[in-house]
Motif scaffolding. Structure first.
Motif, mmCIF file in Angstrom:
data_model
loop_
_atom_site.group_PDB
_atom_site.id
_atom_site.type_symbol
_atom_site.label_atom_id
_atom_site.label_comp_id
_atom_site.label_asym_id
_atom_site.label_seq_id
_atom_site.Cartn_x
_atom_site.Cartn_y
_atom_site.Cartn_z
ATOM 1 N N PHE A 167 -63.023 -13.870 -5.023
ATOM 2 C CA PHE A 167 -61.596 -14.125 -4.877
ATOM 3 C C PHE A 167 -61.211 -14.042 -3.391
ATOM 4 O O PHE A 167 -61.717 -13.196 -2.670
ATOM 5 C CB PHE A 167 -60.772 -13.091 -5.654
ATOM 6 C CG PHE A 167 -60.993 -13.115 -7.145
ATOM 7 C CD1 PHE A 167 -60.257 -13.960 -7.949
ATOM 8 C CD2 PHE A 167 -61.943 -12.285 -7.726
ATOM 9 C CE1 PHE A 167 -60.456 -13.991 -9.322
ATOM 10 C CE2 PHE A 167 -62.159 -12.303 -9.109
ATOM 11 C CZ PHE A 167 -61.405 -13.164 -9.903
ATOM 12 N N GLU A 181 -51.339 -9.247 -12.931
ATOM 13 C CA GLU A 181 -50.327 -10.247 -12.603
ATOM 14 C C GLU A 181 -49.902 -10.136 -11.144
ATOM 15 O O GLU A 181 -49.747 -11.160 -10.453
ATOM 16 C CB GLU A 181 -49.113 -10.093 -13.523
ATOM 17 C CG GLU A 181 -49.352 -10.474 -14.974
ATOM 18 C CD GLU A 181 -50.085 -9.381 -15.778
ATOM 19 O OE1 GLU A 181 -50.467 -9.672 -16.925
ATOM 20 O OE2 GLU A 181 -50.267 -8.256 -15.233
ATOM 21 N N LEU A 184 -52.813 -11.532 -8.974
ATOM 22 C CA LEU A 184 -52.984 -12.982 -9.044
ATOM 23 C C LEU A 184 -52.042 -13.715 -8.097
ATOM 24 O O LEU A 184 -52.429 -14.720 -7.476
ATOM 25 C CB LEU A 184 -52.772 -13.465 -10.482
ATOM 26 C CG LEU A 184 -53.070 -14.946 -10.728
ATOM 27 C CD1 LEU A 184 -54.568 -15.220 -10.534
ATOM 28 C CD2 LEU A 184 -52.639 -15.355 -12.137
ATOM 29 N N VAL A 229 -55.710 -21.128 -7.020
ATOM 30 C CA VAL A 229 -55.148 -20.257 -8.047
ATOM 31 C C VAL A 229 -53.766 -20.747 -8.465
ATOM 32 O O VAL A 229 -52.936 -21.120 -7.626
ATOM 33 C CB VAL A 229 -55.059 -18.808 -7.539
ATOM 34 C CG1 VAL A 229 -54.209 -17.946 -8.477
ATOM 35 C CG2 VAL A 229 -56.452 -18.222 -7.396
ATOM 36 N N ASP A 231 -50.525 -19.303 -10.218
ATOM 37 C CA ASP A 231 -49.924 -18.015 -10.558
ATOM 38 C C ASP A 231 -49.250 -18.127 -11.923
ATOM 39 O O ASP A 231 -48.031 -18.209 -12.030
ATOM 40 C CB ASP A 231 -48.916 -17.612 -9.484
ATOM 41 C CG ASP A 231 -48.356 -16.209 -9.704
ATOM 42 O OD1 ASP A 231 -48.867 -15.502 -10.598
ATOM 43 O OD2 ASP A 231 -47.406 -15.834 -8.995
ATOM 44 N N LEU A 236 -54.589 -16.748 -15.581
ATOM 45 C CA LEU A 236 -55.093 -15.382 -15.715
ATOM 46 C C LEU A 236 -55.953 -15.252 -16.965
ATOM 47 O O LEU A 236 -57.036 -14.654 -16.925
ATOM 48 C CB LEU A 236 -53.919 -14.394 -15.773
ATOM 49 C CG LEU A 236 -54.278 -12.903 -15.758
ATOM 50 C CD1 LEU A 236 -55.016 -12.530 -14.478
ATOM 51 C CD2 LEU A 236 -53.022 -12.050 -15.918
ATOM 52 N N LEU A 267 -60.628 -10.287 -12.171
ATOM 53 C CA LEU A 267 -59.626 -9.977 -11.152
ATOM 54 C C LEU A 267 -59.429 -8.467 -10.997
ATOM 55 O O LEU A 267 -58.898 -8.000 -9.980
ATOM 56 C CB LEU A 267 -58.300 -10.656 -11.502
ATOM 57 C CG LEU A 267 -57.218 -10.675 -10.419
ATOM 58 C CD1 LEU A 267 -57.699 -11.351 -9.150
ATOM 59 C CD2 LEU A 267 -55.963 -11.366 -10.952
#
Length: 326
Positions: A167, A181, A184, A229, A231, A236, A267
Motif C-alpha cells: 500500500f 475506513e 483507506l 484506491v 475510497d 475495502l 489494510l
C-alpha cells in the motif's frame, strides 16, 4: 515528503518505472498449507551449510546491530553458534523491538528508508510463541525492483520468497487513522508485490524474537501492477474477498488464499505500522509504502525459479507481480 519521495512516487506511478526498468479455507486446504510450512523449514535447513559454527563464540546485545549490518552487507549469515548465543539473550519482544530500532538506525545511516513491513497478521507467524502483536520492520529504496525483475540468487547466502501486498500512503493524515475506513481514505495505490527476504541467521525452528530484532530480514521486493484506491466500502470489501495466488514457473499454484487471510483485511497492516510508529514518536510520510505480510510461508529460492503473485477481484481488477531468480 522525504527528499527521495517525489522521485519514488513517480517511479511507482508506472511510466517512469517502465522506462527505467523496460470464508477461510477448508480443512483440506489447511492441511496442505501446514505441509508447506514443514516443507519450507526442511528445505531451508537443507540449504544451510554445515560449516557455520565456530566453537566458543560469545556475544553481547551491543554487538547485534553491527552483526546484522555486516551480514547484510556481505551477503552472509552469522554463525549457528553465535545465533544460539543471541537466542539466550533476546528472550522478550521488548528486547527484540529495542534491538530492531538499533538495527534500523544503523541502516538509516547508509540507505534511504522507503517502506515498512508487517509480519504476524498471517495465522502462521501470529501463532509463534512470544508474538504479542504483529511485528514491524523497515525497508529501503534500494530493496525495490520493478515487475519482471531477475534477482541474482548469490545476492545473499539464502534467499526466500513469498507473495505479499503493498500500500502507498497518500498523505500524512494517515497517522490519525484508527479504523480501516480511516486508513483507506489516506492510501492512493495498492500494488501486487513479491518480497524476497534474506535470512541473516539460521531461523530453524522459527524464533520470532530474533526475527523482530533483525528488522524482519528485508532484502528485495518486486513491485508489480497497481490500482488506484477508491475510497468506498466496495473497494475495502474487495481487499477481503479477492483471491491471492502464488504460482511457479510450471504454472503450479503454490498457495491460494482470500485477501482476509491477513488480519481480516490486508489494510490492517497499515494500521499496525501507524500504531507502532506512534509508540516511537514517528509517523508515516506521503509516498511511504507498507507491506502487510505474506499469503504463504516463505519458500527457498533456487536458480531458474519464476514466481507470480496474482490478485483477482481487487477493486474489480486482476493484478500481478512477476519475478525470476538467476
Amino acid at each position: 515528503m522525504r527528499a527521495w519521495g517525489i522521485f519514488f512516487m513517480q517511479l511507482l506511478n508506472g511510466a517512469l518505472l517502465k522506462r527505467v526498468f523496460s470464508e477461510h479455507q477448508s480443512r483440506k486446504k489447511e492441511v496442505k498449507r501446514l505441509l508447506k510450512v514443514v516443507t519450507s523449514v526442511l528445505l531451508m535447513s537443507a540449504l544451510l551449510p554445515d560449516s557455520f559454527a565456530q566453537e566458543g563464540e560469545v556475544c553481547s546485545l551491543e554487538e547485534w546491530p553491527q552483526d546484522m549490518l555486516t551480514a547484510w552487507q556481505s551477503h552472509s549469515m552469522i554463525s549457528n553458534e553465535k545465533t544460539s548465543c543471541y537466542a539466550k539473550l533476546i528472550t522478550t519482544m521488548d528486547i527484540a523491538r529495542d534491538l530492531r530500532d538499533q538495527v534500523i538506525a544503523e541502516f538509516d545511516i547508509i540507505l534511504p528508508r522507503a517502506a515498512y513491513k508487517v509480519v504476524g497478521l498471517d495465522p502462521v507467524n501470529a501463532a509463534l510463541d512470544g508474538v504479542d502483536r504483529p511485528m514491524v520492520g523497515a525497508m529501503y529504496v534500494s530493496s525495490f525492483l520493478p515487475n519482471n525483475a531477475a534477482i541474482a540468487v548469490d545476492s545473499a547466502q539464502i534467499l526466500i520468497t513469498e507473495p505479499d501486498i503493498l500500500f502507498r500512503v497518500k498523505d500524512s493524515a494517515i497517522n490519525d487513522a484508527n479504523t480501516l475506513e480511516d486508513a483507506l481514505s489516506h492510501i492512493d495505490r495498492v500494488y501486487a508485490f513479491i518480497e524476497v527476504p534474506a535470512p541473516l541467521f539460521n531461523n530453524n525452528p522459527p524464533n520470532p524474537y530474533l526475527m523482530q530484532a533483525s528488522n524482519l530480514l528485508p532484502r528485495w521486493g518486486v513491485i508489480g501492477d497497481s490500482i488506484a484506491v477508491s475510497d468506498s466500502p466496495d473497494f475495502l470489501r474487495s481487499l477481503e474477498s479477492m483471491n491471492v495466488s502464488f504460482i511457479d514457473e510450471k504454472g503450479e499454484i503454490l498457495a491460494e488464499e482470500r485477501g482476509d487471510y491477513l488480519g481480516g483485511n490486508p489494510l490492517q497492516g497499515v494500521l499496525e505500522v501507524v500504531k507502532e510508529l506512534r509508540r516511537q514518536g514517528e509517523s508515516l510520510q506521503p509516498g511511504d509504502l507498507v507491506s502487510s505480510g505474506s499469503y504463504m510461508p516463505p519458500i527457498p529460492v533456487k536458480s531458474g525459479m519464476e514466481t507470480v503473485t496474482r490478485y483477482e477481484g481487487i477493486g474489480g481488477q486482476t493484478l500481478e507481480a512477476r519475478a525470476s531468480y538467476r
